[in-house]
Design a protein around this motif. Structure first.
Motif, PDB file in Angstrom:
ATOM      1  N   LEU A  44       2.035 -14.982   4.078  1.00 43.13           N
ATOM      2  CA  LEU A  44       2.113 -13.661   3.471  1.00 43.13           C
ATOM      3  C   LEU A  44       1.921 -13.788   1.976  1.00 43.13           C
ATOM      4  O   LEU A  44       1.146 -13.087   1.339  1.00 43.13           O
ATOM      5  CB  LEU A  44       3.499 -13.104   3.767  1.00 43.13           C
ATOM      6  CG  LEU A  44       3.661 -11.618   3.640  1.00 43.13           C
ATOM      7  CD1 LEU A  44       2.846 -10.970   4.728  1.00 43.13           C
ATOM      8  CD2 LEU A  44       5.108 -11.261   3.805  1.00 43.13           C
ATOM      9  N   SER A  95      -2.482 -12.712   4.819  1.00 44.50           N
ATOM     10  CA  SER A  95      -2.569 -11.558   5.704  1.00 44.50           C
ATOM     11  C   SER A  95      -3.815 -10.755   5.366  1.00 44.50           C
ATOM     12  O   SER A  95      -4.445 -10.190   6.243  1.00 44.50           O
ATOM     13  CB  SER A  95      -1.319 -10.710   5.553  1.00 44.50           C
ATOM     14  OG  SER A  95      -1.030 -10.540   4.201  1.00 44.50           O
ATOM     15  N   GLY A  96      -4.147 -10.732   4.079  1.00 42.45           N
ATOM     16  CA  GLY A  96      -5.366 -10.039   3.691  1.00 42.45           C
ATOM     17  C   GLY A  96      -6.566 -10.681   4.348  1.00 42.45           C
ATOM     18  O   GLY A  96      -7.414 -10.019   4.930  1.00 42.45           O
ATOM     19  N   GLU A 132       2.117   1.017   9.910  1.00 41.34           N
ATOM     20  CA  GLU A 132       1.610  -0.009   9.000  1.00 41.34           C
ATOM     21  C   GLU A 132       0.337  -0.663   9.529  1.00 41.34           C
ATOM     22  O   GLU A 132      -0.459  -1.182   8.765  1.00 41.34           O
ATOM     23  CB  GLU A 132       2.693  -1.068   8.782  1.00 41.34           C
ATOM     24  CG  GLU A 132       3.958  -0.452   8.223  1.00 41.34           C
ATOM     25  CD  GLU A 132       4.705  -1.377   7.304  1.00 41.34           C
ATOM     26  OE1 GLU A 132       4.795  -2.559   7.637  1.00 41.34           O
ATOM     27  OE2 GLU A 132       5.164  -0.895   6.248  1.00 41.34           O
ATOM     28  N   ASP A 140      -1.954   4.529  -0.362  1.00 40.67           N
ATOM     29  CA  ASP A 140      -1.762   3.523  -1.410  1.00 40.67           C
ATOM     30  C   ASP A 140      -1.254   4.180  -2.690  1.00 40.67           C
ATOM     31  O   ASP A 140      -0.397   3.644  -3.381  1.00 40.67           O
ATOM     32  CB  ASP A 140      -3.045   2.714  -1.664  1.00 40.67           C
ATOM     33  CG  ASP A 140      -4.281   3.588  -1.770  1.00 40.67           C
ATOM     34  OD1 ASP A 140      -4.130   4.823  -1.673  1.00 40.67           O
ATOM     35  OD2 ASP A 140      -5.373   3.045  -1.945  1.00 40.67           O
ATOM     36  N   SER A 195       2.518   5.192  -2.105  1.00 40.44           N
ATOM     37  CA  SER A 195       3.540   4.146  -2.055  1.00 40.44           C
ATOM     38  C   SER A 195       3.541   3.242  -3.280  1.00 40.44           C
ATOM     39  O   SER A 195       4.598   2.831  -3.735  1.00 40.44           O
ATOM     40  CB  SER A 195       3.399   3.318  -0.781  1.00 40.44           C
ATOM     41  OG  SER A 195       2.185   2.609  -0.798  1.00 40.44           O
ATOM     42  N   THR A 196       2.363   2.925  -3.815  1.00 34.09           N
ATOM     43  CA  THR A 196       2.391   1.974  -4.933  1.00 34.09           C
ATOM     44  C   THR A 196       2.428   2.650  -6.300  1.00 34.09           C
ATOM     45  O   THR A 196       2.710   2.004  -7.294  1.00 34.09           O
ATOM     46  CB  THR A 196       1.188   1.007  -4.894  1.00 34.09           C
ATOM     47  OG1 THR A 196      -0.010   1.741  -5.123  1.00 34.09           O
ATOM     48  CG2 THR A 196       1.112   0.289  -3.564  1.00 34.09           C
ATOM     49  N   ASN A 200       1.427  -3.901  -1.776  1.00 41.49           N
ATOM     50  CA  ASN A 200       0.032  -3.483  -1.872  1.00 41.49           C
ATOM     51  C   ASN A 200      -0.810  -3.893  -0.674  1.00 41.49           C
ATOM     52  O   ASN A 200      -1.687  -3.156  -0.257  1.00 41.49           O
ATOM     53  CB  ASN A 200      -0.604  -4.053  -3.149  1.00 41.49           C
ATOM     54  CG  ASN A 200      -0.226  -3.239  -4.361  1.00 41.49           C
ATOM     55  OD1 ASN A 200      -0.730  -2.152  -4.539  1.00 41.49           O
ATOM     56  ND2 ASN A 200       0.689  -3.746  -5.156  1.00 41.49           N
ATOM     57  N   VAL A 201      -0.560  -5.090  -0.156  1.00 36.15           N
ATOM     58  CA  VAL A 201      -1.445  -5.610   0.888  1.00 36.15           C
ATOM     59  C   VAL A 201      -1.013  -5.178   2.278  1.00 36.15           C
ATOM     60  O   VAL A 201      -1.806  -4.679   3.071  1.00 36.15           O
ATOM     61  CB  VAL A 201      -1.509  -7.147   0.824  1.00 36.15           C
ATOM     62  CG1 VAL A 201      -2.278  -7.685   2.015  1.00 36.15           C
ATOM     63  CG2 VAL A 201      -2.174  -7.577  -0.460  1.00 36.15           C
ATOM     64  N   VAL A 202       0.260  -5.363   2.562  1.00 41.04           N
ATOM     65  CA  VAL A 202       0.744  -5.113   3.914  1.00 41.04           C
ATOM     66  C   VAL A 202       1.034  -3.634   4.084  1.00 41.04           C
ATOM     67  O   VAL A 202       1.420  -2.959   3.143  1.00 41.04           O
ATOM     68  CB  VAL A 202       2.015  -5.935   4.182  1.00 41.04           C
ATOM     69  CG1 VAL A 202       2.549  -5.666   5.568  1.00 41.04           C
ATOM     70  CG2 VAL A 202       1.703  -7.411   4.045  1.00 41.04           C
ATOM     71  N   ILE A 238      -5.974  -4.058  -0.567  1.00 37.55           N
ATOM     72  CA  ILE A 238      -6.072  -5.497  -0.351  1.00 37.55           C
ATOM     73  C   ILE A 238      -6.661  -6.201  -1.568  1.00 37.55           C
ATOM     74  O   ILE A 238      -6.185  -7.258  -1.972  1.00 37.55           O
ATOM     75  CB  ILE A 238      -6.864  -5.770   0.937  1.00 37.55           C
ATOM     76  CG1 ILE A 238      -5.990  -5.319   2.112  1.00 37.55           C
ATOM     77  CG2 ILE A 238      -7.221  -7.238   1.070  1.00 37.55           C
ATOM     78  CD1 ILE A 238      -6.614  -5.444   3.443  1.00 37.55           C
TER      79      ILE A 238
END
Lengths: 443, 318
Positions: A27, A32-33, A102, A406, A409-410, B279-281, B287
């Motif tokens: 991770l 994971s990417g 997710e 995105d 959440s970010t 950011n990724v998961v 990504i």
């Protein structure tokens, strides 16, 4: 990011991915990417091969995110109803609510189930625009009992429908009738009324407005309703779609108004969960609480009957107080279902009065979207909530469903928490949000 | 696999020089039996594949992805190259980045200056064979065994503002998890609680291995307890000390789970690892942007790994 429906789900959510089986090192290395990269590339490649459209399939698959026992049971009952009426069997694949959400990107690009649960809003339109969801205009031709607001919420950017609404819940200001009667409080009609009422509650030793934002999303509800009241629905939706500037005076006014209300909110909200805030209302320590209908989960028996609500008061008389957040849950169809015919049949049934009736009978915690359903079994609270949404001129879906996930959440979660921490530097905060928005929305 | 080939191999092993002479394809190399050669090949290949597949490929992919704006949707061919934009965004317009770096450093400092020495100190105490030392040992090590979800939950019960033990007992109103000036320290206490047990066990194992005659000699020479530890035991335990140091650095770089359990690494608890995950998961799927953060983390880790390897290799040469 969804609202936890029960204490159990909330606790389950505390399990970090590292513990829940994901290899932590991979991770951190961003593997994971890379995994997603390889995985989706391959899956997207082979997804095209199974484009058959069998004429009279005997079964159809449903991807469900309704993983809690109660809603899961309701889904099963509705599918039984479909089997009885059509003779087609439904294979239900239930995935944990949070995991489902997710993994939605990979899920839709791989081999999704013929029909799957999702929400109305920006994300639904986004999947439709990317060609990841099936056109349901034909199904909508056969549906009735839906208001225009629901149809609008089911429509993609190209004017076709991609979504069948099943249930929804409104956001409103909740309070305990007994407390208000005892103290002689009255439902505020305007922002000034709300301020006066808040001041009175403070004098009476109550937290005027219960508030919690540890998880980041509850404050979005406050922002939404203020923006809807101050700037109206269209501006709110355009702002969410990235078409309006966050640095505009209109958005500044929303945060200024909120800053004025903050002293009435329960302090130290960033360490509190919504359950704890709801309990402060239940324990009569707080006077009111702006939240979704699911706040009722923290109440039981006589307490639940004591619960009442009103819609957030008017701020600008030219805008009124008719719009609100009422997230809609429902169903979508995969882009290439194994049997389009059977999938459409199922979706038509899911949008029907019969399916809604089964839901009403078995689940007292949601409202069904089909107005033709027999709602005699609704509780008083449900009836009032249905009326509220029925009289709404526009329905928003909640910030994290109305904009890019995105961005929500970010960017928005940290920004709103920053605002709650330090409500003074509004223009600095909004400049930062606008810069990030430009970068995200143009990429 | 039977033992037989291994025994044969043992007999057949020639002096080391035999295999290193040129023309190795000749008769002498066959002294290694077929099974030996298969085993040796597998022993080299399998770890190599694992390291390449699970470490290097993802790492390289991360670095490559950090130059794109991929959102996890669509085939690889549609990925758009954006150059250093993600890095520019991370540094210039992403507010959580600077606090995250600060928090990672703070984490390192707190573990290094407070938690690790306490763990070492407790190990020294337990090494004295006090009465009930087994009990203390278990009690102190317990946090390391507990799952993180449980640890997060335990501390939530202690720190909750309205319903927590701490505020309940002392009647305070401190918002332990919500106040961004306080929560990082609250979390560091929880992290330190776990780290102390870990270091204690490592160090205790090392202390048990110290030759008792060294201490006796020191005692005979009239050295006090303190100076025996610092002048005799501590230097002898150099290998363990290095391991403890490395473990401390690794723990603080990969710190993630506790803050994630508490509030997903937001509002004062930003850590680079948590930002990568945010950011990724999940649904966000930024990504490219997340990979840029991961690459930055990789670069920071590389600095420490290089220093460590350099030290270890220099040690080996001696």
């Amino acid at each position: 990011m969804s609202r936890p429906r029960s204490q159990a789900e909330y606790l389950a959510r505390l399990v970090p991915p590292s513990v829940a089986g994901l290899n932590r090192r991979s991770l951190l290395a961003g593997a994971s990417g890379a995994g997603a990269l390889l995985g989706t590339g391959l899956l997207a490649g082979c997804g095209d091969s199974d484009s058959g459209s069998g004429g009279d399939a005997k079964n159809v698959s449903l991807g469900s995110n309704q993983s809690d026992p109660k809603p899961k049971d309701v889904v099963a009952k509705v599918m039984d109803g479909f089997k009885t009426s059509s003779g087609v069997t439904v294979d239900i694949n239930t995935v944990d609510h949070n995991t489902f959400q997710e993994n939605i990107n990979n899920y839709l690009q791989g081999k999704p189930d013929d029909v799957f649960t999702w929400f109305a809003g920006y994300r639904m339109r986004f999947f439709a625009a990317k060609g990841l969801a099936g056109d349901l205009s034909d199904v909508w031709g056969k549906l009735d009992g839906y208001s225009d607001a629901f149809k609008k919420a089911s429509t993609g950017d190209d004017g076709k429908q991609y979504f069948v609404p099943a249930s929804y819940y409104p956001w409103a200001v909740f309070y305990r009738k007994s407390v208000w009667q005892q103290r002689g409080y009255e439902v505020p009609k305007t922002l000034d009324d709300l301020n006066t009422l808040g001041a009175q509650m403070k004098k009476d030793g109550l937290n005027p407005i219960a508030f919690a934002d540890k998880d980041g999303w509850p404050a979005m509800g406050t922002f939404d309703i203020l923006n809807l009241r101050i700037n109206g629905y269209q501006f709110h939706i355009d702002l969410m779609a990235g078409k309006e500037a966050w640095t505009s005076d209109k958005v500044k006014k929303v945060f200024d108004t909120w800053a004025g209300l903050l002293p009435l909110h329960q302090p130290d909200s960033l360490g509190r969960t919504w359950q704890e805030a709801a309990q402060s209302l239940q324990q009569k320590k707080s006077g009111m609480y702006l939240l979704g209908l699911f706040v009722g989960q923290q109440f039981s028996g006589a307490d639940l009957e004591d619960l009442d609500f009103f819609t957030f008061p008017e701020v600008d008389s030219t805008i009124g107080a008719k719009a609100l957040d009422a997230p809609i849950d429902g169903y979508m169809m995969a882009r290439k279902p194994k049997s389009k015919d059977a999938a459409q049949k199922l979706l038509t049934y899911l949008g029907s009065k019969e399916a809604a009736d089964i839901t009403v009978k078995n689940d007292p915690s949601t409202l069904v979207a089909n107005s033709g359903a027999d709602t005699g079994a609704y509780t008083a609270l449900q009836k009032k909530a249905a009326e509220l949404v029925g009289s709404a001129t526009e329905i928003a879906q909640f910030l994290d469903r109305d904009t890019r996930p995105d961005f929500a959440s970010t960017v928005m979660i940290p920004a709103l928490q920053q605002f709650i921490k330090d409500p003074k530097d509004i223009s600095g905060l909004l400049t930062s949000v606008e810069n990030q928005k430009k970068s995200i929305f143009t990429s | 696999m039977s033992d037989l080939p291994l025994i044969q191999a043992d007999r057949a092993v020639p002096p080391p020089a035999a295999t290193t002479t040129n023309g190795g394809r000749g008769r002498r190399l066959r002294l290694l039996s077929r099974t030996d050669r298969v085993v040796v090949t597998l022993m080299v290949l399998v770890p190599l594949l694992l390291v390449t597949g699970l470490v290097w490929l993802p790492a390289v992919a991360t670095v490559l992805l950090s130059g794109t704006n991929w959102d996890g949707i669509g085939p690889i061919s549609e990925i758009e190259w954006v150059g250093a934009k993600n890095y520019d965004d991370v540094v210039n317009i992403y507010p959580p980045f600077v606090p995250a770096v600060q928090n990672n450093l703070l984490w390192l400092a707190a573990l290094f200056v407070v938690a690790t020495p306490i763990g070492m100190f407790l190990a020294v105490l337990l090494d004295k064979e006090l009465r009930g030392s087994r009990f203390y040992q278990t009690a102190l090590y317990l946090p390391v065994v507990l799952s993180l979800a449980l640890i997060g939950f335990i501390w939530q019960l202690i720190y909750s503002r309205d319903q927590g033990l701490l505020n309940g007992v002392f009647g305070g109103e401190t918002d332990w998890y919500g106040d961004p000036n306080v929560n990082i320290w609250a979390v560091l206490v929880a992290a330190g609680w776990r780290h102390v047990g870990y270091i204690m066990l490592l160090y205790l194992a090392g202390l048990k291995g110290v030759d008792p005659s060294l201490r006796e000699a020191a005692a005979v020479d009239g050295s006090s307890e303190t100076s025996t530890f610092f002048r005799v035991v501590f230097p002898v335990m150099r290998p363990i000390n290095i391991i403890v140091l490395v473990v401390t650095v690794i723990e603080s770089l990969r710190a993630f789970d506790l803050v994630w359990v508490i509030n997903k690494g937001r509002n004062g608890l930003e850590l680079i690892s948590a930002l990568v995950t945010q950011n990724v998961v999940g649904e966000a799927s930024r990504i490219g942007f997340g990979s840029a953060l991961a690459t930055i983390m990789l670069a920071v880790s590389l600095v420490f790994i290089t220093i460590y390897l350099w030290t270890v290799m220099r040690e080996d040469k001696r």
